[in-house]
Design a protein around this motif. Structure first.
Motif, PDB file in Angstrom:
ATOM      1  N   MET A   1     -75.802  77.558  43.336  1.00 59.69           N
ATOM      2  CA  MET A   1     -74.900  76.459  42.994  1.00 59.69           C
ATOM      3  C   MET A   1     -75.403  75.127  43.535  1.00 59.69           C
ATOM      4  SD  MET A   1     -72.606  77.723  41.083  1.00 59.69           S
ATOM      5  CE  MET A   1     -71.281  76.532  41.033  1.00 59.69           C
TER       6      MET A   1
ATOM      7  N   GLY B   1     -77.527  73.658  40.934  1.00 59.13           N
ATOM      8  CA  GLY B   1     -76.658  73.227  39.848  1.00 59.13           C
ATOM      9  C   GLY B   1     -75.943  71.940  40.185  1.00 59.13           C
ATOM     10  N   TRP B   2     -75.469  71.835  41.426  1.00 65.79           N
ATOM     11  CA  TRP B   2     -74.780  70.622  41.865  1.00 65.79           C
ATOM     12  C   TRP B   2     -75.716  69.414  41.832  1.00 65.79           C
ATOM     13  CZ3 TRP B   2     -70.261  68.505  42.560  1.00 65.79           C
ATOM     14  CH2 TRP B   2     -70.140  67.374  43.364  1.00 65.79           C
TER      15      TRP B   2
ATOM     16  N   ALA C   1     -76.315  68.427  38.257  1.00 66.82           N
ATOM     17  CA  ALA C   1     -75.144  67.786  37.665  1.00 66.82           C
ATOM     18  C   ALA C   1     -75.013  66.346  38.134  1.00 66.82           C
ATOM     19  CB  ALA C   1     -73.883  68.573  38.012  1.00 66.82           C
TER      20      ALA C   1
ATOM     21  N   ALA D   1     -74.786  76.214  35.613  1.00 61.22           N
ATOM     22  CA  ALA D   1     -74.052  75.817  36.819  1.00 61.22           C
ATOM     23  C   ALA D   1     -73.793  74.314  36.819  1.00 61.22           C
ATOM     24  CB  ALA D   1     -74.836  76.221  38.060  1.00 61.22           C
ATOM     25  N   ALA D   2     -74.772  73.538  36.396  1.00 57.34           N
ATOM     26  CA  ALA D   2     -74.603  72.084  36.362  1.00 57.34           C
ATOM     27  C   ALA D   2     -73.473  71.682  35.426  1.00 57.34           C
ATOM     28  CB  ALA D   2     -75.910  71.418  35.933  1.00 57.34           C
TER      29      ALA D   2
ATOM     30  N   LEU E   1     -70.907  73.557  34.477  1.00 55.47           N
ATOM     31  CA  LEU E   1     -69.641  74.016  35.041  1.00 55.47           C
ATOM     32  C   LEU E   1     -69.127  73.031  36.092  1.00 55.47           C
ATOM     33  CD1 LEU E   1     -70.290  77.841  35.483  1.00 55.47           C
ATOM     34  CD2 LEU E   1     -68.967  76.721  33.697  1.00 55.47           C
ATOM     35  N   LEU E   2     -70.050  72.420  36.812  1.00 55.25           N
ATOM     36  CA  LEU E   2     -69.690  71.492  37.875  1.00 55.25           C
ATOM     37  C   LEU E   2     -69.541  70.051  37.391  1.00 55.25           C
ATOM     38  CD1 LEU E   2     -72.091  72.889  40.624  1.00 55.25           C
ATOM     39  CD2 LEU E   2     -69.597  73.036  40.622  1.00 55.25           C
TER      40      LEU E   2
ATOM     41  N   VAL F   1     -66.453  67.932  38.375  1.00 56.55           N
ATOM     42  CA  VAL F   1     -66.380  67.626  39.805  1.00 56.55           C
ATOM     43  C   VAL F   1     -67.475  66.644  40.206  1.00 56.55           C
ATOM     44  CG1 VAL F   1     -66.340  68.632  42.120  1.00 56.55           C
ATOM     45  CG2 VAL F   1     -65.463  69.931  40.178  1.00 56.55           C
ATOM     46  N   ALA F   2     -68.614  66.715  39.537  1.00 55.09           N
ATOM     47  CA  ALA F   2     -69.750  65.866  39.893  1.00 55.09           C
ATOM     48  C   ALA F   2     -69.446  64.388  39.717  1.00 55.09           C
ATOM     49  CB  ALA F   2     -70.971  66.251  39.048  1.00 55.09           C
TER      50      ALA F   2
ATOM     51  N   CYS G   1     -62.642  62.735  35.038  1.00 56.66           N
ATOM     52  CA  CYS G   1     -63.316  63.986  35.398  1.00 56.66           C
ATOM     53  C   CYS G   1     -63.260  64.992  34.255  1.00 56.66           C
ATOM     54  CB  CYS G   1     -62.679  64.575  36.651  1.00 56.66           C
ATOM     55  SG  CYS G   1     -62.964  63.613  38.164  1.00 56.66           S
TER      56      CYS G   1
ATOM     57  N   CYS H   1     -65.646  67.790  30.427  1.00 59.60           N
ATOM     58  CA  CYS H   1     -65.504  69.103  29.796  1.00 59.60           C
ATOM     59  C   CYS H   1     -66.001  69.069  28.352  1.00 59.60           C
ATOM     60  CB  CYS H   1     -64.050  69.561  29.822  1.00 59.60           C
ATOM     61  SG  CYS H   1     -63.426  69.915  31.478  1.00 59.60           S
TER      62      CYS H   1
END
Length: 227
Positions: A1, A4-5, A8, A27-28, A30-31, A34-35, A139, A143
């Motif tokens: 993760m 991925g973070w 992102a 992962a990027a 999905l985050l 939040v990023a 944020c 999506c």
């Protein structure tokens, strides 16, 4: 993760981060919501605390988000609009998008979407609840990437961001993304993806950026009635 973070944040914001050791596109994505929290917080503070007319606050937030993303998504929106109106030939459309210049369609698209965002954001200004809601929608607008990069959606080119991220998000999560975008926002993004597939054979990094800005404008307008 961790990779991925970093991917992102490094892709979706202008914040300095170390390069990921390995690419973790799923992962990027999905985050992604939040990023962009470090951008959503100052945007919400502008809407809540800055003693300026609401429309001015809305325009300033659009500017804050553009600076915080190096205007990358706006460049994507401009390129997609120009590419989709340039020709019915896929290769020609992709070539126009790759030039980096902004034609009439691209300029109009940016002005229209930025205007919608600013006008809608004005409705959220002046109260902490509205500012908090706007920050959350900023944020959630990311999506849109879950829809653009859904499994089964191909990349239009063998290189670039499209080739890295296309098709990596499970379809159930894409449905969740559409719901989080107030459904209407999800349908707008689905329409954009469908158009890109029909005209160019798939999606590109520009389509991803365009989807973010269109999704944000749509969800802000849809929920503005509550404030």
């Amino acid at each position: 993760m961790g990779d991925g973070w970093r991917l992102a944040v490094g892709t979706l914001t202008a914040l300095p981060v170390r390069s990921p050791v390995a690419l973790r596109p799923r992962a990027a994505l999905l985050l992604a919501p939040v990023a962009v929290l470090p951008l959503a917080v100052p945007a919400a503070l502008v809407l809540w605390l800055l003693p300026v007319p609401p429309l001015v606050a809305g325009l300033l937030v659009v500017g804050v988000l553009a600076l915080g993303t190096r205007a990358l998504h706006w460049d994507g929106l401009s390129d997609v609009a120009d590419g989709l109106t340039a020709s019915y030939d896929a290769e020609r459309s992709l070539a126009v998008m790759k030039t980096g210049t902004s034609g009439p369609a691209g300029t109009l698209a940016v002005v229209l979407v930025a205007g919608l965002q600013a006008a809608a954001l004005a409705e959220y200004a002046g109260a902490w609840a509205g500012a908090l809601a706007a920050g959350a929608l900023i944020c959630l607008s990311r999506c849109a990437l879950w829809i653009v990069c859904a499994a089964g959606v191909p990349a239009a080119r063998p290189d670039g961001l499209g080739a890295v991220f296309a098709g990596v998000v499970p379809r159930p999560l894409s449905v969740v993304g559409a719901v989080l975008l107030s459904v209407i926002g999800g349908l707008v993004v689905l329409g954009l993806v469908g158009r890109a597939r029909a005209r160019m054979g798939g999606v590109t990094g520009d389509v991803m950026g365009a989807a973010v800005e269109v999704a944000l404008a749509t969800t802000l307008v849809v929920w503005a009635w509550a404030f």
